[in-house]
Design a protein around this motif. Structure first.
Motif, PDB file in Angstrom:
ATOM      1  N   GLY A   3     -18.581 -27.128  16.738  1.00  0.00           N
ATOM      2  CA  GLY A   3     -17.746 -26.184  16.995  1.00  0.00           C
ATOM      3  C   GLY A   3     -16.928 -26.212  18.281  1.00  0.00           C
ATOM      4  N   TRP A   4     -16.161 -27.476  18.328  1.00  0.00           N
ATOM      5  CA  TRP A   4     -15.098 -27.485  19.184  1.00  0.00           C
ATOM      6  C   TRP A   4     -13.588 -26.900  18.869  1.00  0.00           C
ATOM      7  N   PRO A   5     -12.774 -26.698  19.764  1.00  0.00           N
ATOM      8  CA  PRO A   5     -11.630 -26.048  19.191  1.00  0.00           C
ATOM      9  C   PRO A   5     -10.899 -26.867  18.302  1.00  0.00           C
ATOM     10  N   ALA A   6     -10.410 -26.074  17.337  1.00  0.00           N
ATOM     11  CA  ALA A   6      -9.496 -26.703  15.869  1.00  0.00           C
ATOM     12  C   ALA A   6      -8.227 -26.802  16.443  1.00  0.00           C
ATOM     13  N   VAL A   7      -7.683 -28.153  16.540  1.00  0.00           N
ATOM     14  CA  VAL A   7      -6.234 -28.517  16.854  1.00  0.00           C
ATOM     15  C   VAL A   7      -5.353 -29.043  15.777  1.00  0.00           C
ATOM     16  N   GLY A   8      -4.326 -28.435  15.296  1.00  0.00           N
ATOM     17  CA  GLY A   8      -3.710 -29.137  14.126  1.00  0.00           C
ATOM     18  C   GLY A   8      -2.600 -29.991  14.576  1.00  0.00           C
ATOM     19  N   ARG A   9      -1.944 -30.536  13.601  1.00  0.00           N
ATOM     20  CA  ARG A   9      -0.677 -31.566  13.904  1.00  0.00           C
ATOM     21  C   ARG A   9       0.329 -30.735  14.800  1.00  0.00           C
ATOM     22  N   THR A  10       0.594 -29.545  14.325  1.00  0.00           N
ATOM     23  CA  THR A  10       1.731 -28.908  14.973  1.00  0.00           C
ATOM     24  C   THR A  10       1.320 -28.741  16.575  1.00  0.00           C
ATOM     25  N   ASP A  11       0.204 -28.412  16.788  1.00  0.00           N
ATOM     26  CA  ASP A  11      -0.244 -28.099  18.168  1.00  0.00           C
ATOM     27  C   ASP A  11      -0.119 -29.575  18.859  1.00  0.00           C
ATOM     28  N   ASP A  12      -0.473 -30.813  18.238  1.00  0.00           N
ATOM     29  CA  ASP A  12      -0.555 -31.994  18.980  1.00  0.00           C
ATOM     30  C   ASP A  12       1.140 -32.188  19.347  1.00  0.00           C
ATOM     31  N   GLN A  13       1.940 -32.001  18.221  1.00  0.00           N
ATOM     32  CA  GLN A  13       3.251 -32.175  18.699  1.00  0.00           C
ATOM     33  C   GLN A  13       4.091 -31.258  19.928  1.00  0.00           C
ATOM     34  N   GLN A  14       3.695 -30.027  19.840  1.00  0.00           N
ATOM     35  CA  GLN A  14       3.867 -28.967  20.996  1.00  0.00           C
ATOM     36  C   GLN A  14       3.173 -29.504  22.405  1.00  0.00           C
ATOM     37  N   LEU A  15       1.961 -30.094  22.208  1.00  0.00           N
ATOM     38  CA  LEU A  15       1.181 -30.492  23.454  1.00  0.00           C
ATOM     39  C   LEU A  15       1.978 -31.763  24.057  1.00  0.00           C
ATOM     40  N   LEU A  16       2.612 -32.627  23.114  1.00  0.00           N
ATOM     41  CA  LEU A  16       2.900 -33.798  23.571  1.00  0.00           C
ATOM     42  C   LEU A  16       4.345 -33.520  24.321  1.00  0.00           C
ATOM     43  N   GLU A  17       5.423 -32.620  23.683  1.00  0.00           N
ATOM     44  CA  GLU A  17       6.418 -32.350  24.234  1.00  0.00           C
ATOM     45  C   GLU A  17       6.281 -31.537  25.686  1.00  0.00           C
ATOM     46  N   TYR A  31      -6.569 -30.558  28.391  1.00  0.00           N
ATOM     47  CA  TYR A  31      -8.169 -30.421  28.411  1.00  0.00           C
ATOM     48  C   TYR A  31      -8.797 -29.246  27.343  1.00  0.00           C
ATOM     49  N   ASP A  32      -7.990 -28.276  27.475  1.00  0.00           N
ATOM     50  CA  ASP A  32      -8.792 -27.172  26.552  1.00  0.00           C
ATOM     51  C   ASP A  32      -8.675 -27.543  24.939  1.00  0.00           C
ATOM     52  N   SER A  33      -7.878 -28.462  24.669  1.00  0.00           N
ATOM     53  CA  SER A  33      -7.853 -28.810  23.176  1.00  0.00           C
ATOM     54  C   SER A  33      -8.820 -30.265  22.952  1.00  0.00           C
ATOM     55  N   TYR A  34      -8.577 -31.035  23.768  1.00  0.00           N
ATOM     56  CA  TYR A  34      -9.483 -32.297  23.390  1.00  0.00           C
ATOM     57  C   TYR A  34     -10.690 -32.656  24.367  1.00  0.00           C
ATOM     58  N   ALA A  35     -11.036 -32.069  25.460  1.00  0.00           N
ATOM     59  CA  ALA A  35     -11.885 -32.556  26.183  1.00  0.00           C
ATOM     60  C   ALA A  35     -13.268 -32.560  25.854  1.00  0.00           C
ATOM     61  N   GLU A  36     -13.923 -31.507  24.835  1.00  0.00           N
ATOM     62  CA  GLU A  36     -14.954 -31.409  24.442  1.00  0.00           C
ATOM     63  C   GLU A  36     -15.187 -32.450  23.329  1.00  0.00           C
ATOM     64  N   ARG A  37     -14.079 -32.670  22.383  1.00  0.00           N
ATOM     65  CA  ARG A  37     -14.099 -33.839  21.510  1.00  0.00           C
ATOM     66  C   ARG A  37     -14.427 -35.215  22.079  1.00  0.00           C
ATOM     67  N   LEU A  38     -13.744 -35.473  23.121  1.00  0.00           N
ATOM     68  CA  LEU A  38     -13.733 -36.878  23.651  1.00  0.00           C
ATOM     69  C   LEU A  38     -14.887 -36.880  24.650  1.00  0.00           C
ATOM     70  N   ASN A  39     -15.438 -35.851  24.972  1.00  0.00           N
ATOM     71  CA  ASN A  39     -16.880 -36.111  25.806  1.00  0.00           C
ATOM     72  C   ASN A  39     -17.879 -36.344  24.719  1.00  0.00           C
ATOM     73  N   ASP A  40     -17.835 -35.604  23.689  1.00  0.00           N
ATOM     74  CA  ASP A  40     -18.836 -36.037  22.741  1.00  0.00           C
ATOM     75  C   ASP A  40     -18.663 -37.245  22.117  1.00  0.00           C
ATOM     76  N   TYR A  41     -17.417 -37.831  22.095  1.00  0.00           N
ATOM     77  CA  TYR A  41     -17.384 -39.261  21.740  1.00  0.00           C
ATOM     78  C   TYR A  41     -17.719 -40.293  22.688  1.00  0.00           C
ATOM     79  N   ALA A  42     -17.624 -40.047  23.844  1.00  0.00           N
ATOM     80  CA  ALA A  42     -18.004 -40.961  24.952  1.00  0.00           C
ATOM     81  C   ALA A  42     -19.305 -40.881  25.227  1.00  0.00           C
ATOM     82  N   TYR A  43     -19.974 -39.674  25.164  1.00  0.00           N
ATOM     83  CA  TYR A  43     -21.310 -39.613  25.259  1.00  0.00           C
ATOM     84  C   TYR A  43     -21.970 -40.528  24.236  1.00  0.00           C
ATOM     85  N   ALA A  44     -21.549 -40.567  22.938  1.00  0.00           N
ATOM     86  CA  ALA A  44     -22.184 -41.165  21.749  1.00  0.00           C
ATOM     87  C   ALA A  44     -21.959 -42.801  22.043  1.00  0.00           C
ATOM     88  N   LEU A  45     -20.946 -43.053  22.794  1.00  0.00           N
ATOM     89  CA  LEU A  45     -20.765 -44.566  23.106  1.00  0.00           C
ATOM     90  C   LEU A  45     -21.644 -45.203  24.242  1.00  0.00           C
TER      91      LEU A  45
END
Length: 533
Positions: A3-17, A31-45
């Motif tokens: 249940g981490w936040p859903a981020v679409g491709r349009t949100d990625d483009q706005q975030l990069l801009e 941080y609010d968009s990707y921190a939980e995803r990246l932390n779960d991946y880093a903990y799996a590694l």
């Protein structure tokens, strides 16, 4: 999925801009968009919560400082995962990359024993996979990355990522199907039933691997696996690894606080090099500045090997010169000079020494040689003390040496062919019974057909050498007696069973006898009494 936040491709483009504009709110949005995803991946590694949080902190700070290196806004998501993976590899000194899957979660995270057993099985199966297979499985199914994006994170091509994903998914689903079908699929596959009938308690690792191998080859079990097992749902059973609450404030402060410019520059500098697509080069591979999966560069010969190469060239040149002078090579073969092309040097050709030519047979017109005659080239004159020449000596002819015939090996006998043994019942009672099949000498594939109102299940299968199984035979209309035949076909021969069944007749009881009819009227006669006087 978790249940981490859903981020679409349009949100990625706005975030990069927003990151490129150096917006003050961009680090918080990132941080609010990707921190939980990246932390779960880093903990799996890493399997370490503190190490995972530190890797996510450095990855987000590096993304904020190096956002201009990413030319394609659509690749922001795999770029962030690649930065996190690079920081995990750099944060494990003495290792060549991420260490492996995280530890199994606590048993209190699940409600039923079945869920705890499957969760432990998922962790055990992930540990059996190789690093790229385990990571591409998690990135594709748990983190919703495409195979091309997962390949970019791992330094693989899209085809390599697809191949590893298929192997990892099949291994995970077969392992889970071994546990599930051992409980609910015995009635559908005789081979699987024979493997687990005598087993009690949880499956061991060896037995689970045997069942997984059987499921990957059995059509019946593969069909049952599709209905009961899904790799997406299995990975969703792994609980999320949330980052600590203080990490958000740390990331934002490191990115925007002017007093931490030195720390920010050090983190960006430690991020390593980037390739032309903006992705970090693989630090866990040999050679800096090269992406994982790229072809290795040619290595120039070192200065130490140059004298050795020169010495070998000198030896070869000396051997060639000696062969030209003497007319023979090192093995005794004659050396002749071939005719060279107009624009090339003559080449040396080595001829292998062959058998000595036999002398020509004398014709009838030629005079017979004298027994004491010797070849002119081999005749020698010996001068004694008196100075007179010694008489010529005759050279005896060589006798041919008989050659022994080579012993030929008898061809190996062919392996015995498999044979299907069928144990037929004489009748099936009230319309249901079993037939036992056995494979002798070798594995046998079989199929069954019926006639006369009979049905069998299953209708085909495969038995290993020495294995046996049971199939069910039922009557289509058990309410009426009848007979039919079940025919079996296999490579080792055909056989059939004649089966009959009878329906028990219902017992009929005789009706009770009728009671005597009741009288319609009763006579009212009064007996006369006689009194004596």
């Amino acid at each position: 999925m978790p249940g981490w936040p859903a981020v679409g491709r349009t949100d990625d483009q706005q975030l990069l801009e927003a990151l490129r504009r150096t917006d003050a709110a961009a680090p918080a949005s990132l941080y609010d968009s990707y921190a939980e995803r990246l932390n779960d991946y880093a903990y799996a590694l890493l399997g370490d919560r503190d190490g995972a949080a530190e890797a996510v902190h450095d990855a987000l700070v590096t993304a904020h400082g190096c956002v201009d290196r990413l030319p394609e806004p659509a690749r922001l998501r795999p770029w962030l995962y690649a930065l996190t993976r690079s920081r995990c590899a750099a944060g494990t000194p003495g290792s060549r990359g991420p260490r492996g899957p995280a530890a199994a979660p606590d048993s209190g995270d699940y409600d039923t024993p079945e869920e705890r057993e499957l969760a432990a099985l998922v962790h055990e199966t992930l540990a059996e996979l190789s690093g790229p297979e385990r990571e591409v499985l998690e990135l594709s199914l748990r983190h919703d990355l495409g195979t091309g994006e997962a390949g970019a994170v791992l330094g693989l091509t899209s085809r390599q990522a697809t191949t590893r994903l298929g192997h990892a998914r099949e291994h995970l689903e077969n392992s889970a199907a071994a546990v599930i079908l051992a409980k609910v699929g015995r009635a559908h596959c005789p081979d699987l039933s024979a493997m687990v009938d005598s087993w009690e308690g949880p499956l061991t690792t060896i037995l689970r691997r045997r069942l997984s191998g059987h499921i990957s080859r059995c059509e019946v079990c593969l069909e049952r696996r599709k209905h009961h097992v899904s790799a997406d749902r299995l990975l969703a059973m792994v609980p999320m690894a949330f980052p600590p609450l203080s990490l958000r404030r740390r990331v934002i402060e490191t990115c925007v606080n002017p007093g931490r410019a030195g720390e920010r520059a050090a983190i960006v500098e430690a991020g390593g090099r980037f390739d032309r697509t903006g992705f970090p080069t693989a630090a866990d591979r040999r050679g800096r500045g090269r992406r994982a999966g790229s072809p290795p560069r040619r290595r120039r010969p070192s200065r130490r090997t140059a004298p050795v190469i020169a010495a070998v060239a000198c030896v070869l040149a000396a051997v060639g010169a000696m062969a030209v002078i003497t007319g023979r090579d090192a093995g005794g073969g004659q050396v002749t000079r071939a005719e060279a092309a107009p624009d090339r040097e003559p080449a040396l050709i080595t001829l292998e020494p062959g058998p000595e030519p036999s002398p020509p047979e004398p014709s009838p017109s030629d005079p017979e040689p004298s027994p004491t005659a010797t070849p002119a080239g081999e005749r020698k004159k010996e001068v004694g003390k008196t100075g007179s020449p010694a008489p010529a000596r005759s050279t005896p002819a060589r006798r041919p040496v008989p050659t022994r015939p080579r012993a030929t090996r008898a061809p190996a006998p062919p392996p015995p062919a498999g044979r299907l043994a069928v144990s037929c019942p004489t009748d099936i009672g009230e319309g249901a019974g079993t037939i036992r099949l056995s494979a002798r000498n070798a594995a046998v594939s079989w199929s069954a057909t019926t006639s006369g109102g009979l049905n069998v299940h299953p209708q085909h299968g495969r038995l290993k050498a020495g294995a046996s199984g049971v199939i069910w035979v039922t009557a289509a209309d058990p309410g009426e007696s009848g007979s039919g035949r079940v025919a079996f076909k296999s490579v080792g021969g055909n056989s059939s069973c004649a089966i009959s069944w009878e329906t028990a007749e219902p017992e009929v009881t005789d009706p009770p006898e009728d009671p005597p009819p009741l009288p319609t009227s009763t006579p009212t006669s009064t007996p006369s009494s006689t009194f004596g006087t």
